[in-house]
Design a protein around this motif. Structure first.
Motif, PDB file in Angstrom:
ATOM      1  N   LEU A 162      45.968  72.137  31.471  1.00  0.00           N
ATOM      2  CA  LEU A 162      46.636  72.085  30.173  1.00  0.00           C
ATOM      3  C   LEU A 162      47.569  73.278  29.980  1.00  0.00           C
ATOM      4  CD1 LEU A 162      43.781  70.947  27.725  1.00  0.00           C
ATOM      5  CD2 LEU A 162      45.660  69.576  28.651  1.00  0.00           C
ATOM      6  N   ILE A 163      47.118  74.434  30.394  1.00  0.00           N
ATOM      7  CA  ILE A 163      47.943  75.645  30.265  1.00  0.00           C
ATOM      8  C   ILE A 163      49.223  75.513  31.085  1.00  0.00           C
ATOM      9  CG2 ILE A 163      48.042  78.107  30.785  1.00  0.00           C
ATOM     10  CD1 ILE A 163      45.017  78.213  30.221  1.00  0.00           C
ATOM     11  N   LYS A 164      49.084  75.057  32.327  1.00  0.00           N
ATOM     12  CA  LYS A 164      50.255  74.903  33.209  1.00  0.00           C
ATOM     13  C   LYS A 164      51.202  73.859  32.656  1.00  0.00           C
ATOM     14  CE  LYS A 164      47.959  76.390  37.470  1.00  0.00           C
ATOM     15  NZ  LYS A 164      47.532  76.007  38.833  1.00  0.00           N
ATOM     16  N   ALA A 165      50.633  72.781  32.103  1.00  0.00           N
ATOM     17  CA  ALA A 165      51.480  71.732  31.548  1.00  0.00           C
ATOM     18  C   ALA A 165      52.245  72.258  30.336  1.00  0.00           C
ATOM     19  CB  ALA A 165      50.619  70.535  31.154  1.00  0.00           C
ATOM     20  N   THR A 166      51.613  73.081  29.529  1.00  0.00           N
ATOM     21  CA  THR A 166      52.263  73.670  28.355  1.00  0.00           C
ATOM     22  C   THR A 166      53.374  74.625  28.759  1.00  0.00           C
ATOM     23  OG1 THR A 166      50.183  73.509  27.128  1.00  0.00           O
ATOM     24  CG2 THR A 166      51.871  74.986  26.243  1.00  0.00           C
ATOM     25  N   ASN A 210      37.876  81.044  42.037  1.00  0.00           N
ATOM     26  CA  ASN A 210      37.453  80.383  40.800  1.00  0.00           C
ATOM     27  C   ASN A 210      37.300  81.387  39.655  1.00  0.00           C
ATOM     28  OD1 ASN A 210      37.424  77.846  41.994  1.00  0.00           O
ATOM     29  ND2 ASN A 210      35.300  78.041  42.661  1.00  0.00           N
ATOM     30  N   CYS A 211      36.913  82.624  40.001  1.00  0.00           N
ATOM     31  CA  CYS A 211      36.869  83.684  38.994  1.00  0.00           C
ATOM     32  C   CYS A 211      38.264  83.935  38.423  1.00  0.00           C
ATOM     33  CB  CYS A 211      36.333  84.978  39.603  1.00  0.00           C
ATOM     34  SG  CYS A 211      34.534  85.076  39.746  1.00  0.00           S
ATOM     35  N   GLN A 212      39.259  83.935  39.299  1.00  0.00           N
ATOM     36  CA  GLN A 212      40.626  84.160  38.847  1.00  0.00           C
ATOM     37  C   GLN A 212      41.100  83.034  37.933  1.00  0.00           C
ATOM     38  OE1 GLN A 212      42.553  84.652  42.683  1.00  0.00           O
ATOM     39  NE2 GLN A 212      42.429  86.879  42.560  1.00  0.00           N
ATOM     40  N   LYS A 213      40.719  81.809  38.254  1.00  0.00           N
ATOM     41  CA  LYS A 213      41.055  80.674  37.382  1.00  0.00           C
ATOM     42  C   LYS A 213      40.414  80.852  36.005  1.00  0.00           C
ATOM     43  CE  LYS A 213      41.450  77.148  41.014  1.00  0.00           C
ATOM     44  NZ  LYS A 213      40.894  75.858  41.516  1.00  0.00           N
ATOM     45  N   ARG A 214      39.149  81.241  36.014  1.00  0.00           N
ATOM     46  CA  ARG A 214      38.447  81.415  34.740  1.00  0.00           C
ATOM     47  C   ARG A 214      39.094  82.523  33.910  1.00  0.00           C
ATOM     48  NH1 ARG A 214      33.505  79.560  33.101  1.00  0.00           N
ATOM     49  NH2 ARG A 214      32.688  80.547  31.228  1.00  0.00           N
ATOM     50  N   HIS A 255      44.036  83.252  28.123  1.00  0.00           N
ATOM     51  CA  HIS A 255      44.860  82.355  27.311  1.00  0.00           C
ATOM     52  C   HIS A 255      44.167  82.031  25.984  1.00  0.00           C
ATOM     53  CE1 HIS A 255      47.714  79.132  26.388  1.00  0.00           C
ATOM     54  NE2 HIS A 255      46.671  78.367  26.103  1.00  0.00           N
ATOM     55  N   LEU A 256      42.869  81.733  26.052  1.00  0.00           N
ATOM     56  CA  LEU A 256      42.121  81.411  24.839  1.00  0.00           C
ATOM     57  C   LEU A 256      42.007  82.615  23.912  1.00  0.00           C
ATOM     58  CD1 LEU A 256      39.244  79.246  26.380  1.00  0.00           C
ATOM     59  CD2 LEU A 256      41.197  78.434  25.049  1.00  0.00           C
ATOM     60  N   LYS A 257      41.868  83.792  24.493  1.00  0.00           N
ATOM     61  CA  LYS A 257      41.784  85.006  23.676  1.00  0.00           C
ATOM     62  C   LYS A 257      43.099  85.266  22.945  1.00  0.00           C
ATOM     63  CE  LYS A 257      38.273  87.318  26.515  1.00  0.00           C
ATOM     64  NZ  LYS A 257      37.998  88.431  27.453  1.00  0.00           N
ATOM     65  N   GLN A 258      44.199  84.983  23.605  1.00  0.00           N
ATOM     66  CA  GLN A 258      45.510  85.169  22.972  1.00  0.00           C
ATOM     67  C   GLN A 258      45.693  84.211  21.800  1.00  0.00           C
ATOM     68  OE1 GLN A 258      48.480  84.824  26.017  1.00  0.00           O
ATOM     69  NE2 GLN A 258      47.882  86.730  27.037  1.00  0.00           N
ATOM     70  N   LYS A 259      45.156  83.016  21.935  1.00  0.00           N
ATOM     71  CA  LYS A 259      45.268  82.027  20.862  1.00  0.00           C
ATOM     72  C   LYS A 259      44.376  82.393  19.683  1.00  0.00           C
ATOM     73  CE  LYS A 259      45.312  77.679  21.750  1.00  0.00           C
ATOM     74  NZ  LYS A 259      44.923  76.351  22.270  1.00  0.00           N
ATOM     75  N   GLN A 260      43.279  83.112  19.981  1.00  0.00           N
ATOM     76  CA  GLN A 260      42.347  83.510  18.931  1.00  0.00           C
ATOM     77  C   GLN A 260      42.557  84.993  18.625  1.00  0.00           C
ATOM     78  OE1 GLN A 260      38.366  82.123  19.965  1.00  0.00           O
ATOM     79  NE2 GLN A 260      39.242  80.419  21.112  1.00  0.00           N
TER      80      GLN A 260
END
Length: 228
Positions: free
Chosen positions: A221-225, A181-185, A191-196
């Motif tokens: 959402l990330i996988k779907a994108t 779960n840590c790896q998922k987080r 991903h969010l840091k790259q967007k910001q």
């Protein structure tokens, strides 16, 4: 699994000494940590009950050793008044006996407090809740403290070792689920840091808040994108 226990003990001890948990859970951004605390808060209550019981029992022991309350007549009615070591005129021997009993009183109180905490705790639910702490929305103090080191250690362990089940590593499945779960987080945070503005997080060491409803949804959402 000793390496994971060592990381856990060292990190939580250091965090407690430096007050990092207070700055997170009670600081200006405490609302970001509320989903995590909602998971952990029910497991704090047995500990609080145990500590309070131990303190109350210890105080009761010491009062009985060095003083206490006694009934006294006052104008035809009885009242409770404090009796101290002076009013009881303790001898030196009695004082020594009281001091000698201090360790045993402390140990017995601690034992009773621990037993109460153990009896009131739901360890199965505690394990389940701790495993999914990295998946909560918002910020996670536990994840910030443990995930990086846990993932590093996990990657150094041969995969076949996780399949072994012994008394010494009975919590291996809990640690493994937590690391997964840590790896998922981490994937979602990166991903969010790259967007910001990623540079802000790197330079200032600022954590990132996972949008609602949590990591699993954001990861989907990330996988779907990525498939598009």
């Amino acid at each position: 699994m000793d390496m994971f226990w060592k990381i856990l003990n060292d990190k939580m001890y250091t965090a407690a000494i430096e007050g990092r948990h207070k700055r997170s859970w009670n600081g200006p951004n405490k609302n970001d940590y509320e989903p995590e605390l909602a998971r952990l808060r029910p497991h704090f209550k047995p500990i609080v009950w145990g500590v309070c019981s131990a303190i109350s029992l210890f105080v009761s022991f010491r009062i009985n050793r060095v003083g206490g309350f006694t009934r006294a007549a006052d104008n035809g009615r009885f009242i409770w008044e404090w009796k101290s070591t002076k009013t009881m005129q303790h001898t030196k021997q009695q004082v020594k006996e009281g001091l000698a009993s201090l360790p045993s009183d402390f140990l017995l109180s601690a034992l009773m407090g621990s037993s109460i905490s153990f009896f009131l705790s739901d360890f199965s639910k505690m394990e389940a809740d701790i495993q999914i702490v990295p998946l909560v929305k918002g910020r996670s103090f536990i994840s910030d403290e443990l995930c990086t080191d846990f993932i590093t250690k996990y990657n150094r362990i041969p995969p076949q070792q996780w399949g072994k089940s012994t008394n010494s590593d009975k919590y291996s499945s809990t640690f493994k689920s937590f690391v997964m779960n840590c790896q998922k987080r981490k994937v979602v945070e990166d991903h969010l840091k790259q967007k910001q503005n990623n540079q802000i997080y790197v330079e200032q060491g600022v954590g990132i808040s996972i949008p609602s409803p949590g990591v699993d949804y954001q990861l989907a959402l990330i996988k779907a994108t990525q498939k598009k």
